[in-house]
Write a protein that holds these residues in place. Structure first.
Motif, mmCIF file in Angstrom:
data_model
loop_
_atom_site.group_PDB
_atom_site.id
_atom_site.type_symbol
_atom_site.label_atom_id
_atom_site.label_comp_id
_atom_site.label_asym_id
_atom_site.label_seq_id
_atom_site.Cartn_x
_atom_site.Cartn_y
_atom_site.Cartn_z
ATOM 1 N N TYR A 64 0.829 -1.201 0.000
ATOM 2 C CA TYR A 64 0.000 0.000 0.000
ATOM 3 C C TYR A 64 0.870 1.260 0.000
ATOM 4 O O TYR A 64 0.632 2.185 -0.765
ATOM 5 C CB TYR A 64 -0.921 -0.006 1.225
ATOM 6 C CG TYR A 64 -1.711 1.263 1.405
ATOM 7 C CD1 TYR A 64 -2.831 1.516 0.629
ATOM 8 C CD2 TYR A 64 -1.338 2.210 2.354
ATOM 9 C CE1 TYR A 64 -3.563 2.687 0.785
ATOM 10 C CE2 TYR A 64 -2.062 3.371 2.524
ATOM 11 C CZ TYR A 64 -3.174 3.609 1.745
ATOM 12 O OH TYR A 64 -3.895 4.767 1.897
ATOM 13 N N PHE A 75 -7.740 -5.589 -5.017
ATOM 14 C CA PHE A 75 -8.789 -6.360 -5.660
ATOM 15 C C PHE A 75 -8.313 -7.034 -6.946
ATOM 16 O O PHE A 75 -8.925 -7.992 -7.407
ATOM 17 C CB PHE A 75 -10.003 -5.471 -5.960
ATOM 18 C CG PHE A 75 -10.579 -4.857 -4.722
ATOM 19 C CD1 PHE A 75 -11.309 -5.612 -3.826
ATOM 20 C CD2 PHE A 75 -10.366 -3.511 -4.437
ATOM 21 C CE1 PHE A 75 -11.836 -5.057 -2.667
ATOM 22 C CE2 PHE A 75 -10.900 -2.937 -3.284
ATOM 23 C CZ PHE A 75 -11.629 -3.719 -2.405
ATOM 24 N N GLU A 76 -7.226 -6.541 -7.514
ATOM 25 C CA GLU A 76 -6.682 -7.114 -8.729
ATOM 26 C C GLU A 76 -5.598 -8.146 -8.431
ATOM 27 O O GLU A 76 -5.590 -9.225 -9.011
ATOM 28 C CB GLU A 76 -6.109 -6.011 -9.609
ATOM 29 C CG GLU A 76 -7.163 -5.004 -10.053
ATOM 30 C CD GLU A 76 -6.554 -3.708 -10.552
ATOM 31 O OE1 GLU A 76 -5.332 -3.646 -10.752
ATOM 32 O OE2 GLU A 76 -7.330 -2.744 -10.727
ATOM 33 N N GLU A 77 -4.696 -7.825 -7.523
ATOM 34 C CA GLU A 77 -3.542 -8.675 -7.263
ATOM 35 C C GLU A 77 -3.822 -9.798 -6.272
ATOM 36 O O GLU A 77 -3.136 -10.804 -6.290
ATOM 37 C CB GLU A 77 -2.380 -7.833 -6.732
ATOM 38 C CG GLU A 77 -1.804 -6.903 -7.763
ATOM 39 C CD GLU A 77 -0.574 -6.192 -7.262
ATOM 40 O OE1 GLU A 77 0.206 -6.793 -6.508
ATOM 41 O OE2 GLU A 77 -0.383 -5.013 -7.612
ATOM 42 N N TRP A 88 1.768 0.328 -4.575
ATOM 43 C CA TRP A 88 0.378 0.718 -4.814
ATOM 44 C C TRP A 88 0.150 2.213 -4.621
ATOM 45 O O TRP A 88 -0.940 2.715 -4.882
ATOM 46 C CB TRP A 88 -0.570 -0.045 -3.898
ATOM 47 C CG TRP A 88 -0.641 -1.520 -4.169
ATOM 48 C CD1 TRP A 88 -0.134 -2.205 -5.232
ATOM 49 C CD2 TRP A 88 -1.279 -2.491 -3.347
ATOM 50 N NE1 TRP A 88 -0.401 -3.534 -5.124
ATOM 51 C CE2 TRP A 88 -1.108 -3.748 -3.972
ATOM 52 C CE3 TRP A 88 -1.966 -2.450 -2.145
ATOM 53 C CZ2 TRP A 88 -1.608 -4.927 -3.437
ATOM 54 C CZ3 TRP A 88 -2.461 -3.619 -1.609
ATOM 55 C CH2 TRP A 88 -2.281 -4.841 -2.253
ATOM 56 N N ARG A 95 -6.740 -11.590 -5.594
ATOM 57 C CA ARG A 95 -7.973 -12.363 -5.756
ATOM 58 C C ARG A 95 -7.750 -13.793 -5.319
ATOM 59 O O ARG A 95 -6.715 -14.378 -5.588
ATOM 60 C CB ARG A 95 -8.413 -12.356 -7.206
ATOM 61 C CG ARG A 95 -9.030 -11.073 -7.620
ATOM 62 C CD ARG A 95 -9.534 -11.191 -9.024
ATOM 63 N NE ARG A 95 -8.874 -10.107 -9.763
ATOM 64 C CZ ARG A 95 -8.880 -9.975 -11.042
ATOM 65 N NH1 ARG A 95 -9.455 -10.860 -11.793
ATOM 66 N NH2 ARG A 95 -8.264 -8.974 -11.622
ATOM 67 N N ASN A 151 -3.012 3.433 -2.752
ATOM 68 C CA ASN A 151 -4.271 3.197 -3.454
ATOM 69 C C ASN A 151 -4.699 1.764 -3.132
ATOM 70 O O ASN A 151 -3.924 0.834 -3.294
ATOM 71 C CB ASN A 151 -4.056 3.367 -4.959
ATOM 72 C CG ASN A 151 -5.310 3.132 -5.762
ATOM 73 O OD1 ASN A 151 -6.357 2.793 -5.237
ATOM 74 N ND2 ASN A 151 -5.194 3.312 -7.066
ATOM 75 N N VAL A 152 -5.944 1.562 -2.689
ATOM 76 C CA VAL A 152 -6.389 0.223 -2.323
ATOM 77 C C VAL A 152 -6.911 -0.588 -3.510
ATOM 78 O O VAL A 152 -7.120 -1.788 -3.390
ATOM 79 C CB VAL A 152 -7.471 0.252 -1.216
ATOM 80 C CG1 VAL A 152 -6.910 0.823 0.062
ATOM 81 C CG2 VAL A 152 -8.710 0.973 -1.673
ATOM 82 N N ASP A 153 -7.129 0.025 -4.642
ATOM 83 C CA ASP A 153 -7.676 -0.692 -5.795
ATOM 84 C C ASP A 153 -6.863 -1.930 -6.191
ATOM 85 O O ASP A 153 -7.454 -2.966 -6.524
ATOM 86 C CB ASP A 153 -7.843 0.240 -6.988
ATOM 87 C CG ASP A 153 -8.930 1.287 -6.767
ATOM 88 O OD1 ASP A 153 -9.827 1.047 -5.915
ATOM 89 O OD2 ASP A 153 -8.888 2.338 -7.422
ATOM 90 N N PRO A 154 -5.541 -1.879 -6.170
ATOM 91 C CA PRO A 154 -4.785 -3.073 -6.571
ATOM 92 C C PRO A 154 -5.040 -4.298 -5.704
ATOM 93 O O PRO A 154 -4.820 -5.422 -6.158
ATOM 94 C CB PRO A 154 -3.329 -2.619 -6.452
ATOM 95 C CG PRO A 154 -3.383 -1.148 -6.626
ATOM 96 C CD PRO A 154 -4.672 -0.726 -5.988
#
Length: 84
Positions: free
Chosen positions: A67, A79-81, A71, A83, A74-77
């Motif tokens: 983070y 959800f991508e990295e 990142w 899973r 940004n917390v969005d990654p």
């Protein structure tokens, strides 16, 4: 009192002339030895804990490093990295 320090300093908390990490290493070794004696292949379930103790980095600390690092806060990654 150690239970107040552990949430802040984790495995690096001083304890009885050593660190909590030393205790954790011993406990994992005893558990692994016991499970291996059973012969059912169960010791593999301790690998995640053993990694945390050997590296000193908890899953939460790894997330914070990502983070604050790659990142860029940004917390969005996550959800991508990460899973499952």
């Amino acid at each position: 009192m150690i239970f107040l320090d552990v949430p802040k300093t984790g495995l690096n908390t001083p304890f009885q002339g050593g660190l909590v990490k030393d205790v954790a290493e011993s406990v994992i070794k005893w558990a692994k030895d016991g499970l291996e004696r059973r012969g059912l292949g169960e010791s593999v379930y301790l690998n995640g804990l053993a990694e945390v103790v050997s590296t000193g980095a908890t899953p939460a600390e790894k997330l914070l490093q990502m983070y604050n690092g790659k990142w860029a806060q940004n917390v969005d990654p996550v959800f991508e990295e990460l899973r499952y």
